[in-house]
Design a protein around this motif. Structure first.
Motif, PDB file in Angstrom:
ATOM      1  N   LEU A 239       0.828  -1.199   0.000  1.00  0.00           N
ATOM      2  CA  LEU A 239       0.000   0.000   0.000  1.00  0.00           C
ATOM      3  C   LEU A 239       0.867   1.256   0.000  1.00  0.00           C
ATOM      4  O   LEU A 239       0.612   2.192  -0.769  1.00  0.00           O
ATOM      5  N   ALA A 240       1.887   1.282   0.840  1.00  0.00           N
ATOM      6  CA  ALA A 240       2.771   2.452   0.892  1.00  0.00           C
ATOM      7  C   ALA A 240       3.470   2.664  -0.447  1.00  0.00           C
ATOM      8  O   ALA A 240       3.503   3.786  -0.978  1.00  0.00           O
ATOM      9  N   MET A 241       4.017   1.606  -1.016  1.00  0.00           N
ATOM     10  CA  MET A 241       4.705   1.738  -2.300  1.00  0.00           C
ATOM     11  C   MET A 241       3.750   2.135  -3.423  1.00  0.00           C
ATOM     12  O   MET A 241       4.080   2.965  -4.278  1.00  0.00           O
TER      13      MET A 241
ATOM     14  N   LEU B  27       0.627   7.243   6.847  1.00  0.00           N
ATOM     15  CA  LEU B  27      -0.756   6.767   6.882  1.00  0.00           C
ATOM     16  C   LEU B  27      -0.858   5.337   6.359  1.00  0.00           C
ATOM     17  O   LEU B  27      -1.576   4.504   6.924  1.00  0.00           O
ATOM     18  N   ALA B  28      -0.127   5.062   5.293  1.00  0.00           N
ATOM     19  CA  ALA B  28      -0.160   3.715   4.721  1.00  0.00           C
ATOM     20  C   ALA B  28       0.447   2.690   5.673  1.00  0.00           C
ATOM     21  O   ALA B  28      -0.080   1.580   5.827  1.00  0.00           O
ATOM     22  N   LEU B  29       1.528   3.052   6.321  1.00  0.00           N
ATOM     23  CA  LEU B  29       2.202   2.104   7.208  1.00  0.00           C
ATOM     24  C   LEU B  29       1.389   1.780   8.458  1.00  0.00           C
ATOM     25  O   LEU B  29       1.442   0.658   8.968  1.00  0.00           O
ATOM     26  N   ILE B  30       0.614   2.737   8.962  1.00  0.00           N
ATOM     27  CA  ILE B  30      -0.153   2.492  10.181  1.00  0.00           C
ATOM     28  C   ILE B  30      -1.584   2.047   9.882  1.00  0.00           C
ATOM     29  O   ILE B  30      -2.319   1.656  10.785  1.00  0.00           O
TER      30      ILE B  30
ATOM     31  N   VAL C 118      -6.282   3.454  -3.206  1.00  0.00           N
ATOM     32  CA  VAL C 118      -5.258   2.434  -3.437  1.00  0.00           C
ATOM     33  C   VAL C 118      -5.513   1.202  -2.565  1.00  0.00           C
ATOM     34  O   VAL C 118      -5.274   0.067  -2.995  1.00  0.00           O
ATOM     35  N   ASP C 119      -6.052   1.414  -1.369  1.00  0.00           N
ATOM     36  CA  ASP C 119      -6.370   0.288  -0.493  1.00  0.00           C
ATOM     37  C   ASP C 119      -7.446  -0.609  -1.106  1.00  0.00           C
ATOM     38  O   ASP C 119      -7.481  -1.812  -0.835  1.00  0.00           O
TER      39      ASP C 119
ATOM     40  N   LEU D 129      -5.618  -2.400  -4.725  1.00  0.00           N
ATOM     41  CA  LEU D 129      -4.673  -3.520  -4.630  1.00  0.00           C
ATOM     42  C   LEU D 129      -5.357  -4.889  -4.514  1.00  0.00           C
ATOM     43  O   LEU D 129      -5.007  -5.803  -5.272  1.00  0.00           O
ATOM     44  N   PRO D 130      -6.327  -5.072  -3.607  1.00  0.00           N
ATOM     45  CA  PRO D 130      -6.995  -6.387  -3.580  1.00  0.00           C
ATOM     46  C   PRO D 130      -7.745  -6.670  -4.880  1.00  0.00           C
ATOM     47  O   PRO D 130      -7.806  -7.820  -5.327  1.00  0.00           O
ATOM     48  N   PHE D 131      -8.313  -5.628  -5.480  1.00  0.00           N
ATOM     49  CA  PHE D 131      -8.987  -5.780  -6.759  1.00  0.00           C
ATOM     50  C   PHE D 131      -7.996  -6.298  -7.802  1.00  0.00           C
ATOM     51  O   PHE D 131      -8.277  -7.246  -8.534  1.00  0.00           O
ATOM     52  N   LEU D 132      -6.828  -5.685  -7.844  1.00  0.00           N
ATOM     53  CA  LEU D 132      -5.776  -6.085  -8.775  1.00  0.00           C
ATOM     54  C   LEU D 132      -5.362  -7.540  -8.541  1.00  0.00           C
ATOM     55  O   LEU D 132      -5.207  -8.316  -9.488  1.00  0.00           O
TER      56      LEU D 132
END
Length: 194
Positions: free
Chosen positions: A43-45, A66-69, A133-134, A137-140
């Motif tokens: 997510l962060a990348m 935000l992505a990391l936490i 993006v959250d 990614l699972p969609f991808l």
């Protein structure tokens, strides 16, 4: 030098527990499920990449934090599947988990709960991108694994469309790409056409 390195290392082991939280998302074309720590890194990348690709005016440091936490609350609460009937209340248990981590003696990130709340409820450009993006990614991963999670859970096209509809507001290009992929997934039999 910190007063109690043992507190710090205990806290680091608490954070490491995110690796033990398995998601329903299959990675590498469906070979195995990912864990929440892997998802947080991805997510962060991905947020960083998309912010640069779209030339967005965001604070990258804040975005990455935000992505990391984002999923730390899952250490205590576990991961809640996007199409789970209890999805709307999952944030309560996650919030409690983040508050526990916030209060840990080894935690030096005093804004941990504040950042988690922002990613959960905020409307900043960084938060908006993170939420898109959250979901992307699972969609991808579902597309890449021939809808394995969707098929296993009998997910319907309407569920996926509804869960991702908000993306069209801020990222119409991403939403259009996803909608096209959604239709292909239905044609391939990976999603129930309802």
């Amino acid at each position: 030098m910190p007063n109690n390195l043992t507190d710090i290392t205990n806290y680091l082991l608490e954070l490491d527990a995110l690796k033990l939280v398995n998601r329903r998302t299959y990675i590498d074309g469906g070979l195995r499920v990912e864990n929440s720590a892997e998802h947080s890194w991805h997510l962060a990348m991905a947020c960083w990449t998309i912010s640069r690709s779209f030339k967005l005016e965001v604070c990258e440091e804040k975005l990455l934090k935000l992505a990391l936490i984002h999923d730390l609350g899952e250490i205590d609460a576990g991961d809640t599947f996007l199409y789970d009937v209890n999805r709307d209340s999952a944030h309560n248990a996650e919030r409690e988990g983040v508050q526990r981590l916030q209060a840990h003696q080894g935690n030096a990130v005093i804004e941990l709960s504040e950042l988690w709340e922002e990613q959960e409820t905020g409307t900043s450009p960084e938060t908006k991108l993170l939420k898109v993006v959250d979901r992307l990614l699972p969609f991808l991963h579902n597309i890449n694994s021939e809808g394995r999670t969707w098929r296993e859970s009998n997910v319907k096209k309407s569920q996926v469309a509804n869960a991702h509809a908000f993306i069209s507001d801020n990222f119409p290009e991403i939403h259009a790409w996803m909608f096209h992929q959604l239709n292909l997934a239905v044609q391939a039999g990976w999603l129930i056409n309802e």
